[in-house]
Design an enzyme around this catalytic site. Sequence first.
Site, short mmCIF file in Angstrom:
data_model
loop_
_atom_site.label_atom_id
_atom_site.label_comp_id
_atom_site.label_asym_id
_atom_site.label_seq_id
_atom_site.Cartn_x
_atom_site.Cartn_y
_atom_site.Cartn_z
N HIS A 122 0.88 -1.17 0.00
CA HIS A 122 0.00 0.00 0.00
C HIS A 122 0.92 1.23 0.00
O HIS A 122 2.01 1.18 0.58
CB HIS A 122 -0.81 -0.06 1.31
CG HIS A 122 -1.90 0.94 1.45
ND1 HIS A 122 -1.68 2.25 1.77
CD2 HIS A 122 -3.25 0.80 1.34
CE1 HIS A 122 -2.84 2.88 1.87
NE2 HIS A 122 -3.82 2.02 1.61
N ASP A 199 2.95 -4.46 8.17
CA ASP A 199 1.73 -3.67 8.06
C ASP A 199 0.56 -4.66 8.15
O ASP A 199 0.33 -5.45 7.23
CB ASP A 199 1.77 -2.93 6.71
CG ASP A 199 0.43 -2.31 6.32
OD1 ASP A 199 -0.58 -2.57 6.98
OD2 ASP A 199 0.43 -1.57 5.32
N GLN A 202 -4.54 -5.25 6.78
CA GLN A 202 -5.49 -6.17 6.14
C GLN A 202 -5.53 -7.54 6.80
O GLN A 202 -6.33 -8.38 6.40
CB GLN A 202 -5.13 -6.38 4.66
CG GLN A 202 -5.36 -5.19 3.78
CD GLN A 202 -6.82 -4.80 3.66
OE1 GLN A 202 -7.72 -5.62 3.81
NE2 GLN A 202 -7.06 -3.53 3.42
N LYS A 225 -10.74 -1.21 10.09
CA LYS A 225 -10.84 -2.35 9.18
C LYS A 225 -11.25 -3.62 9.93
O LYS A 225 -11.35 -4.69 9.34
CB LYS A 225 -9.52 -2.55 8.44
CG LYS A 225 -9.30 -1.42 7.44
CD LYS A 225 -8.07 -1.54 6.63
CE LYS A 225 -8.02 -0.39 5.63
NZ LYS A 225 -6.72 -0.26 4.99
N CYS A 363 -4.56 2.34 -3.83
CA CYS A 363 -3.36 2.85 -3.16
C CYS A 363 -2.18 1.91 -3.35
O CYS A 363 -1.33 1.77 -2.44
CB CYS A 363 -3.58 3.07 -1.67
SG CYS A 363 -4.80 4.30 -1.30
C1 LIG Z 1 -5.81 0.53 4.69
C2 LIG Z 1 -4.40 0.16 4.63
C3 LIG Z 1 -3.41 1.02 5.09
C4 LIG Z 1 -3.71 2.39 5.62
O1 LIG Z 1 -4.53 2.35 6.75
P1 LIG Z 1 -5.11 3.71 7.36
O2 LIG Z 1 -6.15 3.24 8.32
O3 LIG Z 1 -5.68 4.47 6.21
O4 LIG Z 1 -3.98 4.40 8.01
C5 LIG Z 1 -2.11 0.59 5.02
N1 LIG Z 1 -1.78 -0.61 4.52
C6 LIG Z 1 -2.72 -1.47 4.07
C7 LIG Z 1 -2.30 -2.80 3.55
C8 LIG Z 1 -4.06 -1.11 4.10
O5 LIG Z 1 -4.97 -1.95 3.64
#
Ligand SMILES: *Cc1c(COP(=O)(O)O)cnc(C)c1O
Length: 405
Positions: A122, A199, A202, A225, A363
């Site tokens: 992302h 990260d 997801q 999420k 993104c």
């Molecule tokens: C949504 C997402 C982000 C960003 O998350 P925010 O809540 O907008 O800060 C970063 N990495 C991944 C893989 C995402 O799906």
Amino acid sequence: MSLDVQKIRKDFPILSREVNGKPLVYFDNAATSQTPNQVVDAIVDYYHRYNANIHRGVHHLSQQATDAYEEARETIRKHFNIRYKEEVIFTSGTTSGINLVAYGYASSLKKGDEVIVSALEHHSNIVPWQMLCEKTEAILKVIPMTDAGELDMHAYTELLSDKTQLVFVNHVSNALGTINPVEEIIEKAHQFGAQVLIDGAQSASHIKVDLQELDADFYTVSAHKMCGPTGVGILYGKKELLESLPPYQGGGEMIDQVTFEKTTYAGLPHKFEAGTPDICGGIAFAKAIDYLNHIGFENIKHYEDELLAYATEKLLTIEGLKIYGESNRKTSLVSFNIEGIHPYDLGTILDKMGIAVRTGHHCAQPIMDYFKIPGTVRASFYFYNTKEEIDYLIEGIIKAKKMLL
Ligand SMILES: *Cc1c(COP(=O)(O)O)cnc(C)c1O
């Protein structure tokens, strides 16, 4: 199926609304999930009964809010099996967690050091590191991806060296749904003494993550999420690493002593929590975690795997439809295109039918560049979605195809 989906859906009033005169079919869960009554009630309860600033007041409300906020931190710690409570830093979400770490490393990286990112990221796990490399003259290396939308692990091994300081990879790709082999990525990086940031934006919503077992050095999550509110999340970091990083923002809450000559910082986690945090958001985040655990991550996974298999099979019966991301380790998400149709046009027609999908680059422009496409249509499912909704999506796509081709 082990979930009572019809009962679960009653917890989410939004799922019974209409959009454009049609029942809403919400398939944009990878962008944000919906919020159950239990979480909304916790938010209302906070503002109705004990809204106050935390950690400073002597009065009753402040104590009550502080206790609830710190209890929330404890719930989150337990859920991710984090060793120490101080390793749970409240943030405004994944993006701010990543930026906090990237900012922190600016003072220790040197010219010529190497950092490794993956091609499946992302933008929020690319740009902060590019900014870091610009500042420090460290070199950014990229783990390439394969046609199936998986990381090329052989190439990863080749990129690692004694120069590698940091590796940052998402646990699950938001654009393709691929579950990356993070255990192996972490283990290999550690052999070279490099630190790894995962990260988890997801993954935390679909998979129960045990952070001590995973052994990631940093892990970031967004509450929105995983059935929580927007604007809050956590950064997990190993204590000794967080202790060595400089604070990200200065202000109230993060100090020990302030004079004009010298300020000393508070200990963890407060060193990284300058200013009044999203108190209510933190409390509601913990409620969301309780809610998900009540349903059970095993049940969620089992049910979502069924939804994914069902959707994949049905979608592939549509002529001209191509799915991007064909790993056999995926979360419940399908990214696809139909030959001759722009994803945006398809998304617009589906919206007229009440179906919410995401279109565009998600993104993750480097992934789209790899496939030489402007974007995809992404339908991302959660445990409250149904096979009937997937049938409706398929009908919608067939209708849209007739209109557009
Ligand atoms: C949504 C997402 C982000 C960003 O998350 P925010 O809540 O907008 O800060 C970063 N990495 C991944 C893989 C995402 O799906």
